[in-house]
Each structure stands twice: as structure tokens, then as C-alpha cells.
Design a protein around this motif. Sequence first.
Motif: not given
Lengths: 149, 111
Positions: A27, A50, A53, A57, A61, A118, A121, A125, B20, B22-24, B30, B53-57, B59-60, B84-85, B88
Motif C-alpha cells: 500500500l 479535472r 483528478f 482518484t 482507488e 469508514e 465508497r 466513487m 494526496q 490515500i490508503v498509504a 489519524k 486528490y483523496i481516495d475512499s480510504s 474519506l473514511g 474537484d474535492l 467528491l
Amino acid sequence: MVIDPSMESPRRPAGRDHFSLDLATDLSQVGEVVEAVAACCFAGVTATTRTRFRLCTVVAEAVANAMVYGNGNDPTRRVLVDVELHQDRVVVGVTDEGEGFDPAVVPDPTDDDMLESECGRGIFMIRRLADAVSFNARGNTIWMTLPRC
Amino acid sequence: MTFESSRDPSGVTILTVEGQLIVANRQELKQLVGDALDQGDRKFVLDFDKTAYIDSSGLGALVSINKKVREAGGELRLSGLNEDLSSLFELTKLDTLFVIADSATEALAGF
């Protein structure tokens, strides 16, 4: 990040309008993968903010989903990112080594009871940011079509 | 470094997300907020002015952080979301969960 334009794609032979990344499940590499894919996709074209982005994204994901949910964070399992470049669009495929899933049964994360969850999504998305999304029958490959400029 | 932390004279912790979320790197964010809560901080601004950018993790992670801050009796505000954000947050309906300001300055002024 090593990009191998000679790698044989599961969908089509390699060519100058195609490249692949064969990744270990890690990861910490997702951000670098996204940057590498974006650099190749937008080389020689003028992409809007855009468009960048959206691509960044959905690639982040899909790769993260493949590593976490597909490969179960197993570092011995691989993720293949397969990119087809067209004049006006790009098709990105992401394949993991998992059992696959049924994309038809993904819950809606905007439902009131899901809103403070959490997770959940990612596919939602991707479906809204990409122009087209499809899966293989097994559910371990996702293809996403996005604009290139 | 993907996060820059500072403290406003009024005692608000400002965390700027660079590049960004993201998951990484979500766990790092946190942890930063968790540590600040442990030290007694209760007011937070997460600024995305430098975020691509922001991924779903990601946002989570924001949902989780918001819950923790709220449970501790604190308040979290987001700022600096570009078009853009912002879209989202709207498409995921997360704009209904967070207090969102145009800029960190505006977010701070509201505390």
C-alpha cells in the motif's frame, strides 16, 4: 516505478499505445503508482485539472481495492495495472489475484445508515468519476474508461 | 512529508494535507489527530488547499477522525477544498457530515 511497455497484457499485445505495471501488494506504493500512470497517460497531451483528478482518484482507488480486498494485503500476491492509451481516452485495467467479487451487490454509501461508515465508497466513487466501468466475470479485474484531455 | 501541523494562537490545531490523502498515508493523519487529542487539543482544522486528490480510504479516515473528535467533545472543520474535492464530498454526501469552510482563515474565524 518501473513501467514495462513490453509486458504482455491479458487483453491485448503490448504496443506503443499500451503499458503495464506488475506490482507487489504494498500500500505504501499506491501514490507512486498513481503518479507513474498519470505521467504516462498525460504525456504529450494537455489534460485539464479535472481530468487529472478523475484519473488519479480512480487509479488510487482501484489499486488500493485490489491490494486490500482482492489480495488481502498479502505481499506475495501481485496486482497488474494495464493501460491502453487512445487519442481522446484512456482505459485502465486493474487485476488482482483474489477470488473476485460481485459488483452488483455493492451497497450505496450515501444511504443514511452508511454515511458514517469508514469504508464502502470505493466502487461508488469509481463509477461516478469514470466515463465507463466494467468487470470481468470473476470480479477480480476492473476496467475504467476516462478522458485523456 | 504529507502533513504539516501548526497551532493557531487561539489554540486550534491546523493540519495541512499536502499531495494526496490515500490508503498509504491515512493512518498517519489519524495518528496525528489522535496524539493531539491525547494532548488535550479539541479544535481542529484540516486544510486541503495543497491536496490534489483523496481516495475512499482517505474519506473514511476523515469520517473516523470526525467521530473521534466529536466524541472527545471537540470540533473538526475542513477547509480549502478545490472544485474537484468539493464535488467528491457532494457526490458521497459527506458534505452533510462536515463543517466545510472556503479557507483555513475562514474556518478559524468560525471557532
